[in-house]
Design a protein around this motif. Structure first.
Motif, PDB file in Angstrom:
ATOM      1  N   UNK A   1      11.211  51.118  47.780  1.00 14.70           N
ATOM      2  CA  UNK A   1      12.187  51.212  48.864  1.00 14.70           C
ATOM      3  C   UNK A   1      11.867  52.417  49.750  1.00 14.70           C
ATOM      4  N   UNK A   2      12.016  52.233  51.049  1.00 16.23           N
ATOM      5  CA  UNK A   2      11.841  53.361  51.972  1.00 16.23           C
ATOM      6  C   UNK A   2      13.004  53.384  52.957  1.00 16.23           C
ATOM      7  N   UNK A   3      13.340  54.583  53.379  1.00 17.77           N
ATOM      8  CA  UNK A   3      14.413  54.763  54.351  1.00 17.77           C
ATOM      9  C   UNK A   3      13.939  54.299  55.720  1.00 17.77           C
ATOM     10  N   UNK A   4      14.832  53.713  56.490  1.00 20.98           N
ATOM     11  CA  UNK A   4      14.509  53.312  57.859  1.00 20.98           C
ATOM     12  C   UNK A   4      15.309  54.196  58.819  1.00 20.98           C
ATOM     13  N   UNK A   5      14.741  55.358  59.109  1.00 20.45           N
ATOM     14  CA  UNK A   5      15.481  56.370  59.867  1.00 20.45           C
ATOM     15  C   UNK A   5      16.010  55.882  61.209  1.00 20.45           C
ATOM     16  N   UNK A   6      15.221  55.075  61.897  1.00 18.01           N
ATOM     17  CA  UNK A   6      15.636  54.614  63.230  1.00 18.01           C
ATOM     18  C   UNK A   6      17.027  53.996  63.219  1.00 18.01           C
ATOM     19  N   UNK A   7      17.299  53.321  62.139  1.00 19.74           N
ATOM     20  CA  UNK A   7      18.554  52.588  62.032  1.00 19.74           C
ATOM     21  C   UNK A   7      19.774  53.493  62.168  1.00 19.74           C
ATOM     22  N   UNK A   8      19.619  54.755  61.849  1.00 15.24           N
ATOM     23  CA  UNK A   8      20.746  55.679  61.913  1.00 15.24           C
ATOM     24  C   UNK A   8      21.187  55.940  63.348  1.00 15.24           C
TER      25      UNK A   8
ATOM     26  N   UNK B   1      27.645  64.505  57.431  1.00 17.47           N
ATOM     27  CA  UNK B   1      26.855  63.793  56.418  1.00 17.47           C
ATOM     28  C   UNK B   1      25.590  63.229  57.044  1.00 17.47           C
ATOM     29  N   UNK B   2      25.729  62.631  58.215  1.00 17.96           N
ATOM     30  CA  UNK B   2      24.561  62.036  58.879  1.00 17.96           C
ATOM     31  C   UNK B   2      23.517  63.100  59.209  1.00 17.96           C
ATOM     32  N   UNK B   3      23.989  64.251  59.662  1.00 19.58           N
ATOM     33  CA  UNK B   3      23.046  65.332  59.986  1.00 19.58           C
ATOM     34  C   UNK B   3      22.349  65.852  58.738  1.00 19.58           C
ATOM     35  N   UNK B   4      23.088  65.889  57.653  1.00 27.58           N
ATOM     36  CA  UNK B   4      22.495  66.308  56.380  1.00 27.58           C
ATOM     37  C   UNK B   4      21.351  65.379  55.990  1.00 27.58           C
ATOM     38  N   UNK B   5      21.550  64.083  56.178  1.00 26.51           N
ATOM     39  CA  UNK B   5      20.489  63.129  55.845  1.00 26.51           C
ATOM     40  C   UNK B   5      19.259  63.379  56.698  1.00 26.51           C
ATOM     41  N   UNK B   6      19.503  63.577  57.979  1.00 26.95           N
ATOM     42  CA  UNK B   6      18.390  63.855  58.902  1.00 26.95           C
ATOM     43  C   UNK B   6      17.638  65.111  58.472  1.00 26.95           C
ATOM     44  N   UNK B   7      18.411  66.117  58.078  1.00 26.96           N
ATOM     45  CA  UNK B   7      17.789  67.365  57.630  1.00 26.96           C
ATOM     46  C   UNK B   7      16.888  67.089  56.426  1.00 26.96           C
ATOM     47  N   UNK B   8      17.386  66.291  55.483  1.00 30.20           N
ATOM     48  CA  UNK B   8      16.599  65.990  54.281  1.00 30.20           C
ATOM     49  C   UNK B   8      15.279  65.343  54.645  1.00 30.20           C
ATOM     50  N   UNK B   9      15.322  64.318  55.495  1.00 30.88           N
ATOM     51  CA  UNK B   9      14.068  63.597  55.740  1.00 30.88           C
ATOM     52  C   UNK B   9      13.148  64.360  56.671  1.00 30.88           C
TER      53      UNK B   9
ATOM     54  N   UNK C   1      25.161  55.854  49.205  1.00 30.69           N
ATOM     55  CA  UNK C   1      24.841  57.099  49.915  1.00 30.69           C
ATOM     56  C   UNK C   1      23.856  57.932  49.111  1.00 30.69           C
ATOM     57  N   UNK C   2      24.004  57.891  47.794  1.00 35.59           N
ATOM     58  CA  UNK C   2      23.049  58.626  46.959  1.00 35.59           C
ATOM     59  C   UNK C   2      21.650  58.085  47.122  1.00 35.59           C
ATOM     60  N   UNK C   3      21.540  56.783  47.181  1.00 36.05           N
ATOM     61  CA  UNK C   3      20.227  56.165  47.378  1.00 36.05           C
ATOM     62  C   UNK C   3      19.636  56.624  48.707  1.00 36.05           C
ATOM     63  N   UNK C   4      20.451  56.585  49.730  1.00 36.84           N
ATOM     64  CA  UNK C   4      19.980  57.024  51.047  1.00 36.84           C
ATOM     65  C   UNK C   4      19.473  58.460  50.977  1.00 36.84           C
ATOM     66  N   UNK C   5      20.272  59.320  50.350  1.00 30.77           N
ATOM     67  CA  UNK C   5      19.894  60.735  50.271  1.00 30.77           C
ATOM     68  C   UNK C   5      18.582  60.893  49.505  1.00 30.77           C
ATOM     69  N   UNK C   6      18.451  60.164  48.407  1.00 28.58           N
ATOM     70  CA  UNK C   6      17.218  60.250  47.621  1.00 28.58           C
ATOM     71  C   UNK C   6      16.013  59.764  48.418  1.00 28.58           C
ATOM     72  N   UNK C   7      16.200  58.676  49.162  1.00 21.58           N
ATOM     73  CA  UNK C   7      15.074  58.131  49.916  1.00 21.58           C
ATOM     74  C   UNK C   7      14.692  59.015  51.097  1.00 21.58           C
ATOM     75  N   UNK C   8      15.592  59.876  51.490  1.00 25.03           N
ATOM     76  CA  UNK C   8      15.257  60.839  52.537  1.00 25.03           C
ATOM     77  C   UNK C   8      14.078  61.702  52.132  1.00 25.03           C
TER      78      UNK C   8
END
Lengths: 117, 117
Positions: free
Chosen positions: B75-82, A88-96, B24-31
């Motif tokens: 809202x924006x995703x904060x990728x570093x946090x992952x 799931x985490x990799x999928x998110x990375x792929x999206x962004x 999780x949907x929000x995260x995916x959308x913000x990606x």
DNA sequence: GTAATGCTTAGCCTTATGGCTAAGCATCAG
DNA sequence: CTGATGCTTAGCCATAAGGCTAAGCATTAC
């Protein structure tokens, strides 16, 4: 016997299971090899019934498996299960990253367009 | 203003935030890029006040950042946090692979010892 | 066969979570 | 300036989470 539902419910349960320091500690300990419930609980100032709830939580989301032999229940890590999480985490990375790529492409095209004009 | 506590508390909050399909949907959308609260909420049959709780949960654990301009909050995703999450997961993998290596080494040594005798 | 061990069950208590409605407040459009 | 829009606040409610004690039940040790 409740077998695996849909992916979303499985992610719910696994993320929730990991959202607790006691359970993360158990996971980390089991990474080094199997252990009994008593061994896992002894360093954790918490009652055994309370601790068992954590064990059940980890087992029901599939992150560990347990087996009882005699009066001792042994717990082992189920490494495969982590793939759902990293997946799931990799999928998110792929999206962004995809979206970042598109942005870069766009910016480059804009730049070229302006240069050309 | 509550700034970041220790790593364990941060992991607690992030894993808990991800243990919910709406978030999780929000995260995916913000990606795919920034979005307003309204845009994020509209496809989700849920009241706005309820949805705002999810936004706050994601913001307070650092997975997203938000900013209000006029009456719109973006809202924006904060990728570093992952990285904190993947870091913990990778650490677990390191632990169990190390232990697997030790086991293999042990088995090999046993084998050699027996062969030699 | 008795006692200790290791987990289990039952049940209680407090707090956190996630949903709702009603009402409010600051912008922006007309 | 009035109304619509977009979010916010306040507060209620039901359920789940995570802690506890007390008591139970198999196994294993003596």
């Amino acid at each position: 016997m409740a077998k695996h539902q849909n992916l979303s419910d499985e992610l719910d349960a696994m993320f929730a299971a990991l959202a607790d320091p006691t359970r993360r500690r158990v996971i980390a300990r089991l990474g080094a090899g199997p252990a009994s419930v008593g061994e896992l609980a002894s360093p954790l100032s918490i009652s055994l019934p309370s601790f068992m709830k954590h064990v059940h939580s980890l087992e029901s989301c599939g992150l560990i498996r347990t087996e009882k032999s005699g009066r001792v229940r042994t717990c082992v890590l189920n490494q495969n299960r982590f793939r759902l999480l990293t997946g799931w985490l990799e999928e998110q990375r792929r999206i962004w990253e995809e979206s970042t790529d598109r942005l870069e492409k766009f910016v480059t095209e804009e730049f070229v367009t302006k240069e050309e004009s």
